[in-house]
Design a protein around this motif. Structure first.
Motif, PDB file in Angstrom:
ATOM      1  N   ARG A  49      -4.355  10.045  -2.066  1.00 35.11           N
ATOM      2  CA  ARG A  49      -5.081   8.778  -2.199  1.00 35.11           C
ATOM      3  C   ARG A  49      -4.247   7.640  -1.663  1.00 35.11           C
ATOM      4  NH1 ARG A  49      -3.180  10.433  -6.047  1.00 35.11           N
ATOM      5  NH2 ARG A  49      -4.967  11.833  -6.247  1.00 35.11           N
ATOM      6  N   PHE A  50      -4.951   6.633  -1.166  1.00 33.79           N
ATOM      7  CA  PHE A  50      -4.307   5.375  -0.809  1.00 33.79           C
ATOM      8  C   PHE A  50      -4.494   4.421  -1.971  1.00 33.79           C
ATOM      9  CE2 PHE A  50      -4.792   6.233   3.870  1.00 33.79           C
ATOM     10  CZ  PHE A  50      -3.504   5.888   4.248  1.00 33.79           C
ATOM     11  N   ARG A  51      -3.440   3.700  -2.298  1.00 31.37           N
ATOM     12  CA  ARG A  51      -3.546   2.653  -3.321  1.00 31.37           C
ATOM     13  C   ARG A  51      -2.991   1.349  -2.780  1.00 31.37           C
ATOM     14  NH1 ARG A  51      -1.455   1.906  -8.207  1.00 31.37           N
ATOM     15  NH2 ARG A  51       0.392   3.172  -7.801  1.00 31.37           N
ATOM     16  N   LEU A  90       3.013  16.572  -2.784  1.00 36.94           N
ATOM     17  CA  LEU A  90       4.365  15.997  -2.669  1.00 36.94           C
ATOM     18  C   LEU A  90       4.692  15.117  -3.886  1.00 36.94           C
ATOM     19  CD1 LEU A  90       4.243  14.973   1.132  1.00 36.94           C
ATOM     20  CD2 LEU A  90       5.214  17.063   0.142  1.00 36.94           C
ATOM     21  N   ASN A  91       3.992  15.385  -5.005  1.00 36.96           N
ATOM     22  CA  ASN A  91       4.214  14.634  -6.241  1.00 36.96           C
ATOM     23  C   ASN A  91       4.129  13.121  -6.054  1.00 36.96           C
ATOM     24  OD1 ASN A  91       4.726  17.020  -7.752  1.00 36.96           O
ATOM     25  ND2 ASN A  91       6.776  17.090  -6.819  1.00 36.96           N
ATOM     26  N   GLY A  92       3.165  12.704  -5.245  1.00 35.90           N
ATOM     27  CA  GLY A  92       2.938  11.256  -5.092  1.00 35.90           C
ATOM     28  C   GLY A  92       3.681  10.626  -3.926  1.00 35.90           C
ATOM     29  N   ALA A  93       4.544  11.386  -3.253  1.00 37.02           N
ATOM     30  CA  ALA A  93       5.237  10.858  -2.058  1.00 37.02           C
ATOM     31  C   ALA A  93       4.219  10.774  -0.921  1.00 37.02           C
ATOM     32  CB  ALA A  93       6.397  11.770  -1.671  1.00 37.02           C
ATOM     33  N   PRO A  94       4.426   9.921   0.078  1.00 37.76           N
ATOM     34  CA  PRO A  94       5.523   8.968   0.215  1.00 37.76           C
ATOM     35  C   PRO A  94       5.380   7.718  -0.651  1.00 37.76           C
ATOM     36  CG  PRO A  94       4.085   8.850   2.144  1.00 37.76           C
ATOM     37  CD  PRO A  94       3.591   9.998   1.314  1.00 37.76           C
ATOM     38  N   GLY A  95       4.200   7.461  -1.229  1.00 38.72           N
ATOM     39  CA  GLY A  95       4.017   6.364  -2.177  1.00 38.72           C
ATOM     40  C   GLY A  95       4.539   5.036  -1.660  1.00 38.72           C
ATOM     41  N   VAL A  96       5.392   4.451  -2.482  1.00 37.38           N
ATOM     42  CA  VAL A  96       5.898   3.116  -2.156  1.00 37.38           C
ATOM     43  C   VAL A  96       6.779   3.124  -0.889  1.00 37.38           C
ATOM     44  CG1 VAL A  96       8.001   3.082  -3.562  1.00 37.38           C
ATOM     45  CG2 VAL A  96       6.571   1.046  -3.431  1.00 37.38           C
ATOM     46  N   LEU A  97       7.185   4.317  -0.476  1.00 33.62           N
ATOM     47  CA  LEU A  97       8.022   4.431   0.737  1.00 33.62           C
ATOM     48  C   LEU A  97       7.207   4.783   1.988  1.00 33.62           C
ATOM     49  CD1 LEU A  97      11.057   6.397  -0.768  1.00 33.62           C
ATOM     50  CD2 LEU A  97      10.896   3.954  -0.285  1.00 33.62           C
ATOM     51  N   THR A 119       0.830  -1.196   0.000  1.00 30.21           N
ATOM     52  CA  THR A 119       0.000   0.000   0.000  1.00 30.21           C
ATOM     53  C   THR A 119       0.862   1.243   0.000  1.00 30.21           C
ATOM     54  OG1 THR A 119      -1.810  -1.090   1.180  1.00 30.21           O
ATOM     55  CG2 THR A 119      -1.688   1.287   1.409  1.00 30.21           C
ATOM     56  N   GLY A 120       0.404   2.271  -0.669  1.00 28.10           N
ATOM     57  CA  GLY A 120       1.102   3.552  -0.637  1.00 28.10           C
ATOM     58  C   GLY A 120       0.119   4.690  -0.466  1.00 28.10           C
ATOM     59  N   LEU A 121       0.545   5.713   0.261  1.00 28.94           N
ATOM     60  CA  LEU A 121      -0.228   6.950   0.378  1.00 28.94           C
ATOM     61  C   LEU A 121       0.403   7.945  -0.590  1.00 28.94           C
ATOM     62  CD1 LEU A 121      -2.312   8.818   1.792  1.00 28.94           C
ATOM     63  CD2 LEU A 121      -0.538   9.341   3.489  1.00 28.94           C
TER      64      LEU A 121
END
Ligand code: IMP
Length: 200
Positions: A123-125, A85-92, A78-80
């Protein structure tokens, strides 16, 4: 014998140590499919997450367990993704505030990054990777929302107290599990997994 015994017709390993995630998905599966945690299969290592995408990380975690145990299993990643933040933190997302940081550390860092910022869209993915009888399948879910200016509620985990889904007036941490599951990223991905499993 209890009726529960008859209703369970499959066991599936969920490659996680996160009890919140396990409860959320077991709740959706009802008692037709019994989830086993990593602890249940006596696996106590950390599974690596070496990739830049949710799909590859979910795939890596599921394969890691399948290769060792040859058990039907699935993993989620899951990533937020925060627009400002241009998609951060995403996969991190798990390690946003540094290696071995806490959920609280990640929340503090997120609120600091967004201090005074107007665009709070996020968004959460989730991607779930299932390995069933050696074949891989993928299920995705997402939920749009916004990052609150401060924490609200104390249910759930992770970024739940600062994430408010679109169309609701409360954060994920102010919802009970059923309410969150109906609309959440993982709930949506897991529902696709459940439909797939129960359809077979
Ligand atoms: P993971 O790699 O799938 O475990 O997720 C990465 C991080 O995202 C976790 O450590 C949590 O901080 C966060 N996260 C995942 N799912 C949720 C959720 O449902 N609510 C809030 N935070 C979550």
């Amino acid at each position: 014998m209890s009726s529960t015994f008859f209703e369970i017709n499959m066991e599936l390993v969920f490659a996680t140590n996160n009890r919140h995630k396990l409860e959320e998905i077991q709740n959706l599966l009802g008692n037709k499919i019994k989830l086993l945690s990593l602890k249940d299969i006596s696996f106590f290592e950390e599974i690596p997450e070496d990739y830049d995408t949710l799909k590859e990380n979910a795939q890596q975690k599921a394969r890691y367990i399948y290769d060792r145990y040859k058990l039907n299993c699935f993993a989620d990643d899951t990533g937020l993704e925060i627009d400002y933040l241009n998609g951060a933190p995403g996969v991190l997302s798990a390690r946003y505030a540094g290696e071995s940081c806490s959920f609280e550390d990640n929340i503090v860092k997120t609120l600091k990054e967004l201090d005074g910022v107007e665009n709070r869209k996020a968004r959460f993915r989730t991607v779930i990777s299932l390995i069933l009888d050696g074949k891989e399948h993928y299920f995705e879910g997402a939920v749009d929302g916004e990052i609150l200016a401060e924490k609200h509620g104390d249910s759930g985990f992770g970024y739940d107290p600062i994430f408010r889904p679109l169309g609701f007036d409360k954060s994920f941490a102010e919802m009970d599990m059923d309410e969150k599951n109906k609309i959440s990223h993982r709930g949506r991905a897991a529902q696709k997994l459940v439909d797939f499993l129960l359809d077979r």
